[in-house]
Scaffold this motif. Structure first.
Motif, mmCIF file in Angstrom:
data_model
loop_
_atom_site.group_PDB
_atom_site.id
_atom_site.type_symbol
_atom_site.label_atom_id
_atom_site.label_comp_id
_atom_site.label_asym_id
_atom_site.label_seq_id
_atom_site.Cartn_x
_atom_site.Cartn_y
_atom_site.Cartn_z
ATOM 1 N N VAL A 18 0.846 -1.196 0.000
ATOM 2 C CA VAL A 18 0.000 0.000 0.000
ATOM 3 C C VAL A 18 0.883 1.249 0.000
ATOM 4 N N PHE A 19 1.947 1.225 0.784
ATOM 5 C CA PHE A 19 2.878 2.360 0.785
ATOM 6 C C PHE A 19 3.486 2.545 -0.605
ATOM 7 N N GLU A 20 3.862 1.449 -1.260
ATOM 8 C CA GLU A 20 4.431 1.524 -2.609
ATOM 9 C C GLU A 20 3.412 2.102 -3.592
ATOM 10 N N TYR A 21 2.160 1.682 -3.470
ATOM 11 C CA TYR A 21 1.079 2.210 -4.315
ATOM 12 C C TYR A 21 0.973 3.728 -4.154
ATOM 13 N N ILE A 22 0.931 4.185 -2.906
ATOM 14 C CA ILE A 22 0.793 5.618 -2.634
ATOM 15 C C ILE A 22 2.007 6.390 -3.164
ATOM 16 N N GLU A 23 3.188 5.810 -3.017
ATOM 17 C CA GLU A 23 4.410 6.464 -3.501
ATOM 18 C C GLU A 23 4.465 6.553 -5.021
ATOM 19 N N THR A 24 3.748 5.665 -5.713
ATOM 20 C CA THR A 24 3.854 5.552 -7.170
ATOM 21 C C THR A 24 2.685 6.172 -7.928
ATOM 22 N N ILE A 25 1.526 6.298 -7.326
ATOM 23 C CA ILE A 25 0.313 6.669 -8.069
ATOM 24 C C ILE A 25 0.442 8.004 -8.806
ATOM 25 N N GLN A 26 1.068 9.008 -8.194
ATOM 26 C CA GLN A 26 1.143 10.313 -8.859
ATOM 27 C C GLN A 26 1.851 10.220 -10.202
ATOM 28 N N SER A 27 2.896 9.421 -10.284
ATOM 29 C CA SER A 27 3.613 9.299 -11.561
ATOM 30 C C SER A 27 2.750 8.646 -12.634
ATOM 31 N N THR A 28 1.748 7.839 -12.236
ATOM 32 C CA THR A 28 0.828 7.260 -13.236
ATOM 33 C C THR A 28 -0.205 8.280 -13.689
ATOM 34 N N MET A 29 -0.497 9.270 -12.850
ATOM 35 C CA MET A 29 -1.494 10.295 -13.168
ATOM 36 C C MET A 29 -0.924 11.442 -13.989
ATOM 37 N N ASP A 30 0.348 11.744 -13.794
ATOM 38 C CA ASP A 30 0.968 12.909 -14.437
ATOM 39 C C ASP A 30 0.764 12.965 -15.953
ATOM 40 N N PRO A 31 0.949 11.860 -16.704
ATOM 41 C CA PRO A 31 0.769 11.958 -18.161
ATOM 42 C C PRO A 31 -0.660 12.289 -18.593
ATOM 43 N N TYR A 32 -1.618 12.145 -17.687
ATOM 44 C CA TYR A 32 -3.025 12.379 -18.010
ATOM 45 C C TYR A 32 -3.560 13.649 -17.362
ATOM 46 N N GLY A 33 -2.683 14.448 -16.770
ATOM 47 C CA GLY A 33 -3.095 15.705 -16.146
ATOM 48 C C GLY A 33 -3.850 15.516 -14.850
ATOM 49 N N GLY A 34 -3.652 14.390 -14.177
ATOM 50 C CA GLY A 34 -4.387 14.106 -12.944
ATOM 51 C C GLY A 34 -3.745 14.731 -11.726
ATOM 52 N N ARG A 35 -4.603 15.073 -10.765
ATOM 53 C CA ARG A 35 -4.119 15.617 -9.496
ATOM 54 C C ARG A 35 -5.062 15.208 -8.376
ATOM 55 N N PHE A 36 -4.535 15.151 -7.180
ATOM 56 C CA PHE A 36 -5.356 14.840 -6.012
ATOM 57 C C PHE A 36 -6.158 16.069 -5.602
ATOM 58 N N VAL A 37 -7.442 15.863 -5.333
ATOM 59 C CA VAL A 37 -8.309 16.888 -4.762
ATOM 60 C C VAL A 37 -8.486 16.600 -3.268
ATOM 61 N N ALA A 38 -8.620 15.326 -2.932
ATOM 62 C CA ALA A 38 -8.718 14.890 -1.535
ATOM 63 C C ALA A 38 -8.040 13.535 -1.427
ATOM 64 N N HIS A 39 -7.318 13.318 -0.339
ATOM 65 C CA HIS A 39 -6.618 12.049 -0.149
ATOM 66 C C HIS A 39 -6.674 11.663 1.321
ATOM 67 N N GLY A 40 -7.728 10.945 1.668
ATOM 68 C CA GLY A 40 -7.879 10.450 3.026
ATOM 69 C C GLY A 40 -8.155 11.481 4.088
ATOM 70 N N PRO A 41 -8.954 12.514 3.778
ATOM 71 C CA PRO A 41 -9.202 13.528 4.805
ATOM 72 C C PRO A 41 -10.134 13.003 5.900
ATOM 73 N N GLN A 42 -10.089 13.650 7.047
ATOM 74 C CA GLN A 42 -11.099 13.387 8.061
ATOM 75 C C GLN A 42 -12.395 13.966 7.515
ATOM 76 N N VAL A 43 -13.433 13.156 7.443
ATOM 77 C CA VAL A 43 -14.706 13.653 6.932
ATOM 78 C C VAL A 43 -15.657 13.909 8.087
#
Length: 114
Positions: A18-43
């Motif tokens: 899971v840590f590896e997934y979190i460390e890697t996901i942004q690089s998979t999103m970058d070519p598609y213009g993706g960005r985090f809006v919310a990532h595990g906030p207290q709701v």
């Protein structure tokens, strides 16, 4: 029109994958213009219940969001999360800058009356 990917992750895990997934996901999103809006906030739950956590990603359009999810780079890391965290993932379009809920209500009323 902007599109979003949303994950409702009902379980959490501190597994190394899971840590590896979190460390890697942004690089998979970058070519598609993706960005985090919310990532595990207290709701703050105002109605109903909300077990788990929330992740919201923003993309320039629906095609970019779909292409990111289907990309070999993302598909390669996806099992790092799904093996350890149960949840639901959605992709959906946003609304335009001139969206007016009153117009939507009028369409719904008209359809219900027909």
């Amino acid at each position: 029109m902007t599109a979003f990917a949303m994950a409702h992750l009902r379980t959490t895990s501190t597994h190394d994958e899971v840590f590896e997934y979190i460390e890697t996901i942004q690089s998979t999103m970058d070519p598609y213009g993706g960005r985090f809006v919310a990532h595990g906030p207290q709701v703050e739950v105002l109605e109903g219940s909300w077990p788990g956590t929330l992740v919201i990603l923003e993309f320039p359009d629906l095609e970019s969001a779909r292409s990111w999810y289907d990309s070999p780079a993302y598909q390669a890391i996806l099992p790092l999360r799904t093996r350890h965290i149960e949840g639901d993932t959605l992709i959906f379009p946003g609304v335009g800058p001139n969206y007016d809920a009153r117009a939507t209500a009028a369409v719904l009323r008209s359809a219900a009356a027909a």
